[in-house]
Design a protein around this motif. Structure first.
Motif, PDB file in Angstrom:
ATOM      1  N   LEU A  11       0.829  -1.209   0.000  1.00  0.00           N
ATOM      2  CA  LEU A  11       0.000   0.000   0.000  1.00  0.00           C
ATOM      3  C   LEU A  11       0.864   1.260   0.000  1.00  0.00           C
ATOM      4  CD1 LEU A  11      -2.841  -1.023   2.493  1.00  0.00           C
ATOM      5  CD2 LEU A  11      -2.940  -0.900   0.001  1.00  0.00           C
ATOM      6  N   GLY A  12       2.000   1.201   0.694  1.00  0.00           N
ATOM      7  CA  GLY A  12       2.890   2.359   0.718  1.00  0.00           C
ATOM      8  C   GLY A  12       3.413   2.703  -0.664  1.00  0.00           C
ATOM      9  N   LEU A  13       3.843   1.684  -1.412  1.00  0.00           N
ATOM     10  CA  LEU A  13       4.390   1.933  -2.744  1.00  0.00           C
ATOM     11  C   LEU A  13       3.309   2.290  -3.763  1.00  0.00           C
ATOM     12  CD1 LEU A  13       7.128  -0.856  -2.989  1.00  0.00           C
ATOM     13  CD2 LEU A  13       7.511   1.610  -3.132  1.00  0.00           C
ATOM     14  N   VAL A  14       2.231   1.523  -3.768  1.00  0.00           N
ATOM     15  CA  VAL A  14       1.216   1.705  -4.812  1.00  0.00           C
ATOM     16  C   VAL A  14       0.324   2.908  -4.525  1.00  0.00           C
ATOM     17  CG1 VAL A  14      -0.746   0.640  -5.985  1.00  0.00           C
ATOM     18  CG2 VAL A  14       1.239  -0.748  -5.373  1.00  0.00           C
ATOM     19  N   VAL A  15      -0.142   3.031  -3.294  1.00  0.00           N
ATOM     20  CA  VAL A  15      -1.075   4.111  -2.940  1.00  0.00           C
ATOM     21  C   VAL A  15      -0.333   5.320  -2.373  1.00  0.00           C
ATOM     22  CG1 VAL A  15      -3.079   4.743  -1.545  1.00  0.00           C
ATOM     23  CG2 VAL A  15      -2.894   2.423  -2.488  1.00  0.00           C
ATOM     24  N   GLY A  16       0.587   5.060  -1.429  1.00  0.00           N
ATOM     25  CA  GLY A  16       1.280   6.162  -0.753  1.00  0.00           C
ATOM     26  C   GLY A  16       2.119   6.996  -1.702  1.00  0.00           C
ATOM     27  N   LYS A  17       2.886   6.332  -2.577  1.00  0.00           N
ATOM     28  CA  LYS A  17       3.706   7.074  -3.534  1.00  0.00           C
ATOM     29  C   LYS A  17       2.847   7.933  -4.449  1.00  0.00           C
ATOM     30  CE  LYS A  17       8.185   6.545  -3.346  1.00  0.00           C
ATOM     31  NZ  LYS A  17       9.090   7.711  -3.352  1.00  0.00           N
ATOM     32  N   THR A  18       1.769   7.359  -4.947  1.00  0.00           N
ATOM     33  CA  THR A  18       0.892   8.093  -5.863  1.00  0.00           C
ATOM     34  C   THR A  18       0.294   9.316  -5.194  1.00  0.00           C
ATOM     35  OG1 THR A  18       0.347   6.033  -7.024  1.00  0.00           O
ATOM     36  CG2 THR A  18      -1.139   7.903  -7.343  1.00  0.00           C
TER      37      THR A  18
END
Length: 437
Positions: free
Chosen positions: A312-319
């Motif tokens: 979730l951090g990479l896919v959602v958080g980064k975006t």
């Protein structure tokens, strides 16, 4: 005449020297990214075949000089040794950005820096929230913070996209700031059993390195032995050895003296960039990405709090972090988005930045020394990078017709003089005036 500040253009035409420098850097990274993808695929396939035991034996094989505290496994040599070359190149790129590139003035640095910082803070906070709510470990908060520029460019190459130079430069600057954040995190939070005598030796070596640069001393026979000594002392000092790489990269002189064809940083980057992109990072990926993939293992990625937090951090958080940071920074700095582009293009780059392969794997190994936990985190990084790459591909392909038109305008050279025609038109901004690049 109005006294109001001139509105600046975000993602406008790059000055020609900057465009050429970005194109050269990204060309090597793209080729290296394709090698990186191949190495990751080989690692995954190898680790999930009957010969997985051979893979583990090779990764665990030790060699080195025990008397110097350098008896390391193959896996550690790739992470602590070869990645020092990667971070040396990253340090050189950061120095270039600070001296002649995006980050040299507050006005041009504001947007990419704010976007990158938000793109690090939001994923870390999201991981912490998910891990805490599920009763998991908070140790992995830094794993989803870094963007893998080589992997991202490889995805663009596979898609056969035609991103305009400004979008590619923005992605590169995000990754450079990300790398700086990652190395600071590694230096501050992932140190153990500090040996101050060895660290003092490493610092003294960096002072000598700096003095040699100031005195304009040339010759690899000075710098290679000194660099290896600084790296070894840093490793034995308890600070991750990649810090030595970025420190030397930042010390190298970026500006050219009168009569010089290339600065020391340019010469070092020209020699080491292919080694970093084509050898160091792929070999690290070969021995870091080999995780067992099964239905149960993939299920744990989405059920255990730590790997779920990474995904979730990479896919959602980064975006969310990069897009919101860019939008707010543009509003705050009164920047006007290039009228040929849309905020959907920034969103696509934000999603693409969710590919956090190399540095995320490295931080995952440092944050979770237990091999079983580390395997779950590695699997999460791989899954998240694939998801981010898939979503980014959909968004970028949807706009690729526009990108192709802009790219062709930027590269058209009807008079064949080696300079794109757009830079020879009156008021084209070829010198960079008025653009937030």
């Amino acid at each position: 005449m109005s006294d109001a500040p001139r509105q600046r253009t975000f993602l406008g035409l790059l000055p020609l020297p900057e465009r050429n420098a970005v194109a050269e850097a990204l060309r090597t990274e793209t080729i290296g990214g394709l090698v990186l993808l191949a190495a990751a695929v080989v690692a995954l396939v190898w680790a999930n075949t009957p010969w997985s035991g051979v893979y583990e034996q090779i990764r665990a094989f030790h060699f080195g000089i025990p008397a110097l505290g350098l008896d390391l496994s193959v896996g550690h040599w790739t992470a602590d040794g070869l990645l020092a070359v990667f971070f040396l190149v990253a340090g050189i790129e950061l120095k270039r950005e600070l001296v002649v590139g995006e980050l040299r003035t507050p006005a041009t640095a504001a947007l990419p820096v704010i976007a990158a910082v938000c793109g690090m803070i939001v994923p870390a906070a999201l991981y912490a929230a998910v891990a805490a709510s599920g009763g998991g470990s908070l140790n992995g908060w830094a794993v989803p913070m870094a963007t893998d520029i080589a992997f991202a460019l490889a995805v663009l190459a596979v898609l056969s996209t035609h991103l305009p130079a400004a979008l590619r430069a923005f992605l590169l600057t995000l990754a450079v700031v990300d790398d700086l954040g990652a190395i600071l995190i590694i230096a501050v939070f992932f140190t153990s059993d500090l040996n101050f005598l060895a660290l003092g030796g490493a610092f003294a070596g960096l002072v000598v390195f700096y003095a040699l640069q100031r005195l304009r001393v040339r010759g690899w026979w000075w710098y290679v032995p000194l660099g290896v000594a600084i790296w070894a002392l840093m490793y034995n000092g308890g600070v991750h050895a990649t810090v030595a790489g970025v420190a030397m990269g930042l010390i190298l002189r970026t500006t050219r003296d009168k009569g010089e064809d290339a600065s020391p940083a340019e010469r070092a980057s020209h020699l080491l960039h292919p080694v970093s992109a084509g050898v160091a990072v792929p070999l690290f990926a070969l021995f870091a990405a080999g995780v067992g993939v099964s239905g149960a293992a993939l299920g744990e990625v989405f059920t255990r709090p730590e790997p779920l937090g990474v995904v979730l951090g990479l896919v959602v958080g980064k975006t969310l972090g990069i897009f919101a940071g860019t939008y707010l920074a543009a509003r705050f700095t009164r920047a006007r988005l290039n009228p040929d582009l849309a905020w959907a293009d920034v969103l696509a780059l934000a999603v693409l930045a969710g590919i956090g392969f190399t540095v995320a794997l490295l931080i995952g190994e440092l944050a979770f020394p237990d091999p079983a936990q580390a395997e779950h985190i590695k699997a999460a990084v791989l899954v998240a990078s694939l998801i981010a790459a898939g979503f980014a591909a959909l968004l970028i392909k949807r706009r690729n017709g526009i990108y192709r038109r802009l790219y062709e305008e930027e590269t058209r050279d009807d008079d064949a003089d080696g300079i794109p025609d757009i830079y020879q038109r009156s008021g084209s901004g070829a010198s960079g005036g008025g653009t937030v690049r």
